[in-house]
Motif scaffolding. Sequence first.
Motif, short mmCIF file in Angstrom:
data_model
loop_
_atom_site.label_atom_id
_atom_site.label_comp_id
_atom_site.label_asym_id
_atom_site.label_seq_id
_atom_site.Cartn_x
_atom_site.Cartn_y
_atom_site.Cartn_z
N SER A 7 0.87 -1.22 -0.11
CA SER A 7 -0.01 0.05 -0.05
C SER A 7 0.67 1.23 -0.24
CB SER A 7 -0.93 0.00 1.26
OG SER A 7 -1.92 -1.01 0.98
N PRO A 21 -1.49 -2.79 4.95
CA PRO A 21 -2.33 -1.43 5.32
C PRO A 21 -2.33 -1.00 6.49
CG PRO A 21 -4.02 -3.13 5.04
CD PRO A 21 -2.56 -3.81 4.54
N ILE A 77 -5.69 5.69 2.95
CA ILE A 77 -6.92 6.14 2.33
C ILE A 77 -6.95 7.68 2.32
CG2 ILE A 77 -9.35 6.16 3.28
CD1 ILE A 77 -9.01 3.49 4.70
N ASP A 93 -11.85 -1.56 2.47
CA ASP A 93 -11.14 -1.75 3.64
C ASP A 93 -11.84 -3.08 4.32
OD1 ASP A 93 -9.10 -2.14 5.46
OD2 ASP A 93 -10.25 -0.21 6.57
N CYS A 132 -12.72 -6.48 6.52
CA CYS A 132 -12.44 -7.06 7.71
C CYS A 132 -11.71 -8.41 7.85
CB CYS A 132 -13.84 -7.19 8.55
SG CYS A 132 -14.00 -8.04 9.97
N ARG A 147 -7.41 -2.90 0.19
CA ARG A 147 -6.68 -2.80 1.46
C ARG A 147 -6.55 -4.30 1.96
NH1 ARG A 147 -6.93 0.69 6.36
NH2 ARG A 147 -4.82 1.47 6.06
N SER A 184 -14.03 -0.35 10.28
CA SER A 184 -13.74 -0.85 8.80
C SER A 184 -12.54 -1.64 9.12
CB SER A 184 -13.64 0.29 7.79
OG SER A 184 -12.26 1.01 8.05
N GLY A 185 -12.19 -2.48 7.94
CA GLY A 185 -10.99 -3.25 8.18
C GLY A 185 -11.06 -4.20 9.23
N GLU A 212 -10.58 2.55 13.00
CA GLU A 212 -9.80 2.28 11.83
C GLU A 212 -8.57 1.99 12.23
OE1 GLU A 212 -9.89 6.04 9.46
OE2 GLU A 212 -10.49 6.95 11.43
N ASN A 213 -7.98 1.22 11.12
CA ASN A 213 -6.48 0.84 11.05
C ASN A 213 -5.77 1.71 10.09
OD1 ASN A 213 -4.01 -0.50 11.15
ND2 ASN A 213 -4.46 -1.64 9.33
N HIS A 214 -5.76 3.27 10.62
CA HIS A 214 -5.57 4.21 9.72
C HIS A 214 -5.40 5.33 10.52
CE1 HIS A 214 -6.11 7.40 6.82
NE2 HIS A 214 -5.57 6.69 5.82
N GLY A 237 -9.40 9.70 6.98
CA GLY A 237 -9.85 8.07 7.00
C GLY A 237 -11.37 8.10 7.31
#
Length: 331
Positions: free
Chosen positions: A99, A128, A144, A157, A159, A181, A217-218, A268-270, A275
């Motif tokens: 990414s 990501p 993102i 994104d 899961c 991602r 998300s994710g 979020e993983n961001h 994001g």
Amino acid sequence: MTTSTKPKRLTTSAMIASFADPGQRTSSAPFGHALAALAESDQRVVGLTADLGKYTDMHVFAEAHPDRFFQMGMAEQLLFGAAAGMAEVGLVPFASTYSVFAARRAYDFLCLDIAEPGLNVNIVGGLPGLTTGYGPSHQATEDIAIFRGMPNLTIVDPCDSVDIEQAVPQLAASDGPTYLRLLRGKVPTVLDEYDYSFRLGEAAVLRGGRDVVLISSGLMTMRALQAAEELAAHNVDVAVVHTPTIKPFDARTVLAEVDTDRLVVTLENHTVVGGLFETVASAAVRAGLSRRVVPIGLPDEFLAAGALPTLHDRYGLSRDKIVETVLAGLA
């Protein structure tokens, strides 16, 4: 002569470390297997990578369809340019790299060669957010944010393995470019327990709750579900809304959950900049909703290197830290 009895040292690569919990159900290389299966029924599907087949699970596709696999070397701009040319002649390319390289090194090629003409090129980004302990050179904490402003680009994104397996054929069938991602290797299997199916562009309410709504998300949806179970022991009833498609954003479903008197938390993983948090907050403001939204995400800084469990706890992504944040928000 003596024989050494010193035990062999076991090592784990921080590059491809798994975020799965010990004993958790997982699926091996769900993206690679889903793409290989799709190619069986769709002769237009091709796979490309920038010298990262093993680390993006593209090697599974390469072994199944060697005549439709293209190794482009460490040249991300060439990777995207070649994918654009293939799409121009009617093929459906999936192009994989990390990414960070897709977002930072090859942005202009994705923007002008792929997004501007609206080509069906599917970018697959490995590592990501905080899914590697290798530090800022490989942690795509802002991908993102970088890509949200690009017209025509769909951002997904996922899961878990369920999301990935179901997303692949939908991405291939969608018009225009997509960015996935990727979660690779041994990917947790979570969502099959929630009567869930992936639908591109749609969010899903996985569970209801009267006190708190977690919008995630994710991989953070997995953590949100775990935190919801633990919070029940504190007599806190938690709803979880999974938003696998970040762009286009399903504001209707999400805002219906935001527009209540419950505590609203995004996960979020961001980075919290650009994001999911800012996407939800922006949608709420546009709709005229005056609601506090508490963000759980990565800080606006370059992150440390180290073991994933340690890093997730340090930066607030672990289940225990999520529970702490929610209880503090309710206090």
